[in-house]
Design a protein around this motif. Structure first.
Motif, PDB file in Angstrom:
ATOM      1  N   ALA A  87       0.852  -1.063   0.155  1.00 13.40           N
ATOM      2  CA  ALA A  87      -0.158  -0.003   0.017  1.00 13.40           C
ATOM      3  C   ALA A  87       0.886   1.382   0.050  1.00 13.40           C
ATOM      4  O   ALA A  87       1.787   1.347   0.867  1.00 13.40           O
ATOM      5  CB  ALA A  87      -0.873   0.004   1.331  1.00 13.40           C
ATOM      6  N   ASP A 117      -7.486  -1.312  -4.396  1.00 12.79           N
ATOM      7  CA  ASP A 117      -7.673  -1.022  -2.923  1.00 12.79           C
ATOM      8  C   ASP A 117      -7.681  -2.275  -2.285  1.00 12.79           C
ATOM      9  O   ASP A 117      -8.223  -2.091  -1.043  1.00 12.79           O
ATOM     10  CB  ASP A 117      -8.843  -0.221  -2.688  1.00 12.79           C
ATOM     11  N   SER A 132      -3.895   3.567   0.859  1.00 17.03           N
ATOM     12  CA  SER A 132      -4.749   2.508   0.642  1.00 17.03           C
ATOM     13  C   SER A 132      -4.665   1.797  -0.774  1.00 17.03           C
ATOM     14  O   SER A 132      -5.555   0.748  -1.031  1.00 17.03           O
ATOM     15  CB  SER A 132      -6.245   2.595   1.020  1.00 17.03           C
TER      16      SER A 132
END
Length: 161
Positions: free
Chosen positions: A69, A121, A148
């Motif tokens: 991320a 995501d 994210s």
């Protein structure tokens, strides 16, 4: 003059051509079935071979990695000899083939359009970066996603160096 580049050789490099029955290993059917099959075992012309090899080029030698991320592909691919700017998926179908090949399943896929795409995501995916005229000429490999966002990165080497 013939070239050492036949369709079976190109099909090994460019798998989408493998749907031609004559390119699959095994005996050729006899009779009417053989007559309906395209003749593809003869060497290709130099131009046709060059075109097919050029089309196969963008993903040849690319290892796709789903990054952590917020990481850029430069970071994700740094231990794999770098990121390939010329290997981004050109179609949603190419993107879906890539995610399938690395064992990731998107719950839904949209075009995206961000410089950090292709990305996810963790559930939904965006496959396409910005149009070339909106990209500003900056490399996409160095673009970070937000905290994210996990990028799908085209790395040069298949193993960490």
């Amino acid at each position: 003059s013939s070239v050492a580049c036949s369709l079976p050789q190109v099909a090994r490099i460019f798998p989408p051509l493998a749907h031609f029955p004559r390119l699959r290993p095994g005996p050729r059917p006899a009779g009417a079935a053989a007559a309906e099959m395209p003749l593809v075992s003869k060497p290709l012309s130099t131009l046709a071979c060059a075109v097919l090899l050029y089309v196969a080029r963008p993903t040849a030698g690319v290892t796709w990695i789903k990054g952590g991320a917020g990481s850029s592909c430069e970071t994700v691919c740094s231990a794999r000899d770098g990121c390939r700017e010329d290997a981004w998926p050109a179609t949603q179908e190419e993107f879906e083939e890539m995610t399938t090949s690395i064992g990731f399943n998107c719950a839904g896929t949209q075009e995206g359009g961000a410089r950090y795409d292709p990305s996810t995501d963790g559930r939904y995916c965006g496959w396409s970066g910005p149009p070339e005229d909106n990209a500003g000429g900056a490399p996409r490999c160095e673009e970070d996603g937000d905290a994210s966002t996990h990028r799908f990165c085209p790395c040069v080497a298949d193993k960490e160096l």
